[in-house]
Scaffold this active site. Structure first.
Site, PDB file in Angstrom:
ATOM      1  N   ARG A 243       0.889  -1.120   0.004  1.00 10.07           N
ATOM      2  CA  ARG A 243      -0.036  -0.095  -0.110  1.00 10.07           C
ATOM      3  C   ARG A 243       0.999   1.175  -0.057  1.00 10.07           C
ATOM      4  O   ARG A 243       2.026   1.305   0.798  1.00 10.07           O
ATOM      5  CB  ARG A 243      -1.032   0.111   1.268  1.00 10.07           C
ATOM      6  CG  ARG A 243      -2.176  -0.786   0.961  1.00 10.07           C
ATOM      7  CD  ARG A 243      -3.199  -0.246   0.079  1.00 10.07           C
ATOM      8  NE  ARG A 243      -4.291  -1.120  -0.204  1.00 10.07           N
ATOM      9  CZ  ARG A 243      -4.457  -2.077  -0.944  1.00 10.07           C
ATOM     10  NH1 ARG A 243      -3.500  -2.375  -1.912  1.00 10.07           N
ATOM     11  NH2 ARG A 243      -5.524  -2.836  -1.227  1.00 10.07           N
ATOM     12  N   GLU A 272      -3.572   7.430  -4.511  1.00 12.18           N
ATOM     13  CA  GLU A 272      -3.832   7.046  -5.943  1.00 12.18           C
ATOM     14  C   GLU A 272      -5.283   8.116  -6.280  1.00 12.18           C
ATOM     15  O   GLU A 272      -6.072   8.106  -5.593  1.00 12.18           O
ATOM     16  CB  GLU A 272      -4.065   5.746  -5.878  1.00 12.18           C
ATOM     17  CG  GLU A 272      -3.055   4.721  -5.702  1.00 12.18           C
ATOM     18  CD  GLU A 272      -3.088   3.297  -5.570  1.00 12.18           C
ATOM     19  OE1 GLU A 272      -4.047   2.901  -5.850  1.00 12.18           O
ATOM     20  OE2 GLU A 272      -1.990   2.605  -4.926  1.00 12.18           O
ATOM     21  N   HIS A 290      -1.227   0.213 -10.144  1.00 18.58           N
ATOM     22  CA  HIS A 290      -1.862  -0.489  -9.269  1.00 18.58           C
ATOM     23  C   HIS A 290      -2.404  -1.929  -9.817  1.00 18.58           C
ATOM     24  O   HIS A 290      -3.577  -2.076 -10.039  1.00 18.58           O
ATOM     25  CB  HIS A 290      -2.925   0.203  -8.456  1.00 18.58           C
ATOM     26  CG  HIS A 290      -3.358  -0.485  -7.254  1.00 18.58           C
ATOM     27  ND1 HIS A 290      -3.614   0.085  -6.018  1.00 18.58           N
ATOM     28  CD2 HIS A 290      -3.146  -1.979  -7.030  1.00 18.58           C
ATOM     29  CE1 HIS A 290      -4.077  -0.751  -5.160  1.00 18.58           C
ATOM     30  NE2 HIS A 290      -3.782  -1.995  -5.607  1.00 18.58           N
TER      31      HIS A 290
END
Ligand code: 8YV
Length: 324
Positions: A243, A272, A290
């Site tokens: 993360r 993000e 991602h």
């Protein structure tokens, strides 16, 4: 006919899963795939029996202020759930589930991809070819770092960390050092060709590559900060498929620019889809959007796992992947 439970899916899911969801439940799909804002999220939480969110949905304690949720279960699409305040959910009597296992292999594959791309300067090379800047083969062109036989440090030795270790050890003959909050069993370590270390600080200086596989959230926010980056060797690389918040991005950009470390491979970011502007300037950073679980097999597997968790919940059984 008994009334079907109302389910709200926050993003567009794989077709095969949406089809079954629609057959079984009274489903509201998100055909346009537009992320929910806070108002839409509150509306969903107060009008459905179940919510199926993803990493793009922030379900923090503020979202519950002034509402009485009708939702009884949140079946998250993804293994990581740091975007969900599970304590707040629990205090509203909401069960939360996630989708572990099905994405371990593909996420480890992306970590390997990033490790190789960063070490072998694949991003730089690709940009050079596409921009017509490649002039000729030459002995000193885009010289990178050998991966095989080097030392890989892993922080977070759960399912994904172990898959990463297997690939590194059995595929690339790497020495693997693992740090985990609870010490892994000898059998687990042995299967992955890994040995365990007792502290993160001890690990930082020993590895040529450091790959993060721990959960996100407040507990691990900026676990990799300026001080820890300084403990790494100047030829070392940082890989993050966990993360974004685990790494202080400003400190990382600074470390990449000043040569504190050699490079980085990132699949996840603190905010993000925004990427720290200084990271975008770093030629020695490989940046992916991602993609950890982004294969047909895995994304369908995640959807079916969330569906199984829902089915169990509505059948009055304990969902397999219950978080709280
Ligand atoms: C998911 C991930 O695609 O599962 C996770 O934790 O990081 C990703 O692979 C994403 O989180 C979907 O919610």
């Amino acid at each position: 006919m008994s009334q079907r439970s109302k389910i709200i899916v926050t993003r567009k899911w794989p077709e095969a899963v949406e089809k079954i969801l629609t057959e079984k439940y009274d489903v509201v799909l998100n055909e346009s795939d537009t992320p929910f804002d806070a108002n839409k999220m509150r509306e969903a939480l107060t009008s459905a029996d179940a919510l199926l969110p993803t990493v793009t949905d922030k379900i923090d304690s503020s979202i519950f202020e002034g509402i009485t949720p009708s939702v009884k279960v949140i079946a998250n699409y993804g293994v990581g759930y740091s975007h969900i305040d599970v304590d707040a959910c629990q205090s509203h009597g909401i069960v939360v589930t996630n989708t572990p296992d099905v994405l371990s292999e593909c996420t480890a594959d992306i970590a390997v991809t990033l490790m190789l791309m960063a070490a072998r300067r694949a991003g730089e090379g690709e940009r050079e070819v596409r921009e017509g800047r490649w002039t000729s083969w030459r002995p000193n062109h885009l010289i990178g770092h050998k991966v095989s036989g080097k030392t890989l440090g892993i922080i977070g030795f759960g399912r994904i960390g172990q898959e990463m270790a297997k690939r590194a050890h059995h595929g690339f003959g790497m020495k693997v050092l693992a740090y985990n909050r609870s010490t892994p069993s000898d059998a687990v370590l042995q299967a992955c060709g890994a040995s365990s270390v007792i502290s993160i600080d001890e690990l930082m200086g020993q590895c040529d590559f450091l790959s993060l596989h721990c959960p996100g959230g407040d507990a691990n926010r900026h676990l990799i900060n300026e001080e820890r980056l300084k403990l790494m060797q100047p030829h070392a690389f940082l890989i993050n498929t966990a993360r974004g918040e685990v790494v202080d991005e400003a400190a990382l950009a600074q470390a990449l620019q000043s040569g504190t470390i050699a490079g980085a491979g990132l699949d996840v970011y603190e905010h993000e889809p925004k990427v720290h502007p200084d990271l975008l300037e770093c030629e020695n950073a490989v940046l992916l959007p991602h993609l950890g679980s982004a294969t047909k097999e895995t994304r369908e597997g995640m959807g079916f796992k969330a569906l199984n968790n829902l089915d169990a919940f509505f059948a009055g059984q304990p969902p397999h992947d219950r978080v709280v």
